[in-house]
Scaffold this motif. Structure first.
Motif, mmCIF file in Angstrom:
data_model
loop_
_atom_site.group_PDB
_atom_site.id
_atom_site.type_symbol
_atom_site.label_atom_id
_atom_site.label_comp_id
_atom_site.label_asym_id
_atom_site.label_seq_id
_atom_site.Cartn_x
_atom_site.Cartn_y
_atom_site.Cartn_z
ATOM 1 N N MET A 1 1.844 74.892 -90.206
ATOM 2 C CA MET A 1 2.744 75.425 -89.526
ATOM 3 C C MET A 1 3.789 75.987 -90.318
ATOM 4 O O MET A 1 4.123 75.918 -91.644
ATOM 5 N N GLY A 7 9.758 80.053 -87.699
ATOM 6 C CA GLY A 7 9.313 79.903 -86.364
ATOM 7 C C GLY A 7 10.190 80.513 -85.462
ATOM 8 O O GLY A 7 9.864 81.346 -84.606
ATOM 9 N N ARG A 347 -3.899 72.523 -82.600
ATOM 10 C CA ARG A 347 -2.921 73.637 -83.218
ATOM 11 C C ARG A 347 -2.400 74.312 -81.856
ATOM 12 O O ARG A 347 -1.133 74.582 -81.854
ATOM 13 N N SER A 351 1.443 75.302 -81.354
ATOM 14 C CA SER A 351 1.919 76.750 -81.351
ATOM 15 C C SER A 351 2.448 77.070 -79.814
ATOM 16 O O SER A 351 3.422 77.748 -79.841
ATOM 17 N N ARG A 420 1.170 83.584 -80.331
ATOM 18 C CA ARG A 420 1.693 82.654 -81.003
ATOM 19 C C ARG A 420 0.425 81.871 -81.733
ATOM 20 O O ARG A 420 0.510 81.568 -83.007
ATOM 21 N N ASP A 424 -0.558 81.574 -85.601
ATOM 22 C CA ASP A 424 -0.689 80.493 -86.411
ATOM 23 C C ASP A 424 -1.993 80.292 -86.945
ATOM 24 O O ASP A 424 -2.202 79.503 -88.053
#
Ligand SMILES: [Zn+2]
Ligand SMILES: [Zn+2]
Length: 432
Positions: A1, A7, A347, A351, A420, A424
């Motif tokens: 991450m 972020g 994930r 995300s 997003r 990621d």
């Protein structure tokens, strides 16, 4: 991450870019919605998508397995994390389907279908617009990407049980290929090779603003049973001179219900629904033939084409013999089960919560017995299949309903979630 400061800034960029491209994505959605094209006819739909993509500098391929489009975005970022050994760049596939259904729309929307008998009743217009919008945003985030993104716009999803022309489907179980199969055969997952793939579907059971993710099984596999009872026709007043195929078909239909209730293990869901039945032309004539078809659903790989098919065919043949009738019967598998990859599920949850806010993902515990030809991609590449909430506060009609009208507010949600997740996954998503 990513770290939290990166972020936040990434999410702010995604939000601003989504706002920037949302009007165009909405316009694309409405244009596709007003001009629905069913499987293998998506010429104008594909052209509209290609026009939308044309300003963004993507490497676009047309006519990939019919009207399919692939568009490659080469990320500008470093191909591996700093200080790590060289790794090949990751390629993340994002897929939307394009085709409509043979349904006459009854939504009354200003951009409702202008073509009688055809409607985007499964929300594939929304899928195309979400993916096109995500492509526009990701192109502007090119420098943030540590891998490449391949956008796949797929035709002909709703054709799983399409018979092959010239083949009697009651005598030979054979079916045409779906859009996903044709795109795979045309090399859509190669050059460059796709390492992971994300699919998305409108989900009327979930409220707008949320995204559902199945921990493992995203969609069931399906199959088809086709039965044609061959009797002996005659006058409706003299049944004793005939072999009436109608009560024989009725006996078969009732007996087949016991496949689910008596034969199948209750712990393993099985659906067998008789969905078509045809016999006769006149009220005073006992017909020669009666036909029916069933759709079958299961999440157990190999079950439909194995045990279910053998038992159903034996049952139908046995009943026909008991009544002295002939029967043509075929049964076989359609689409495989769509199975999510657990690391990609984790994930996705991280995300999507990161970009939409906590509590905006829903882990789906109930199995969906619907099926998807995305399963063919999932058989070859680790996948996650997302379910995009499209229910406004006053609810949403089911998929395939003539009044299905997904909340357009879901377009921005879907774009942000896909963008997003793609960013990621390019970075570190496949090794979590
Ligand atoms: Zn559908
Ligand atoms: Zn669909």
């Amino acid at each position: 991450m990513m770290d939290s400061s990166a972020g936040i800034s990434l999410n702010a960029k995604i939000g601003a870019l989504t706002d920037k491209h949302l009007a165009a994505a909405t316009e694309l959605r409405r244009a596709i919605h007003a001009h629905p094209e069913i499987g293998f006819e998506e010429t104008e739909t594909a052209a509209a998508v290609a026009r939308f993509l044309s300003p963004f500098g993507l490497e676009v391929r047309r006519d990939v397995g019919g009207e399919g489009i692939t568009a490659l975005l080469r990320g500008g970022g470093c191909g591996q994390a700093a200080g790590t050994a060289m790794e090949p760049r990751r390629v993340i596939g994002l897929r939307a389907d394009l085709d409509a259904l043979a349904v006459t729309e009854e939504t009354g929307l200003p951009f409702a279908s202008r073509i009688p008998g055809k409607m985007h009743a499964c929300g594939h217009d929304m899928h195309a617009a979400v993916l096109a919008g995500a492509a526009a945003v990701l192109c502007e985030l090119r420098e943030e990407l540590r891998g490449d993104i391949k956008f796949l716009f797929q035709p002909a999803e709703e054709t799983a049980s399409r018979p092959v022309p010239g083949v009697d489907p009651f005598k030979v179980f054979q079916r045409g290929k779906t859009g996903a199969q044709l795109m795979i055969e045309a090399g859509a997952l190669e050059d460059p090779k796709v390492d992971a793939i994300v699919g998305l579907h409108c989900w009327p059971d979930l409220p707008t603003g949320t995204v559902g993710v199945d921990p493992r099984t995203a969609m069931a596999g399906n199959g088809v049973l086709r039965v044609r009872v061959l009797g002996k026709g005659g006058h409706g007043a003299t049944p004793h001179h005939t072999i009436d195929p109608v009560p024989i078909a009725a006996s078969m239909i009732l007996a087949l219900q016991t496949m689910v209730s008596r034969y199948n293990d209750p712990a393993d869901p099985l659906v067998l629904s008789i969905t078509t039945i045809h016999a006769g032309t006149a009220v005073n004539v006992i017909p020669e033939q009666a036909e029916f078809q069933a759709t079958i659903r299961s999440v157990k790989p190999g079950y439909i084409e194995g045990e279910v098919s053998e038992r159903a065919v034996a049952m139908v043949r046995g009943i026909a013999a008991a009544y002295g009738a002939q029967v043509d019967v075929t049964c076989g598998a359609g689409l495989p089960v769509t199975v999510n990859d657990p690391p990609l599920v984790r994930r996705s949850l991280e995300s999507i919560e990161a970009v939409l806010g906590s509590g905006r993902t829903v882990t789906l515990d109930a199995l969906a017995m619907t099926s998807e030809d995305f399963a063919y991609f999932a058989q070859l590449v680790p996948c996650v299949y997302l379910k995009l909430g499209v229910a406004a506060p006053d609810g949403c009609m089911p998929l395939h309903n003539p009044r299905f009208a997904p909340d357009e507010g879901a377009l921005a949600v879907g774009i942000k979630a896909l963008v997003r997740l793609a960013v990621d996954l390019c970075g570190d998503g496949l090794t979590s």
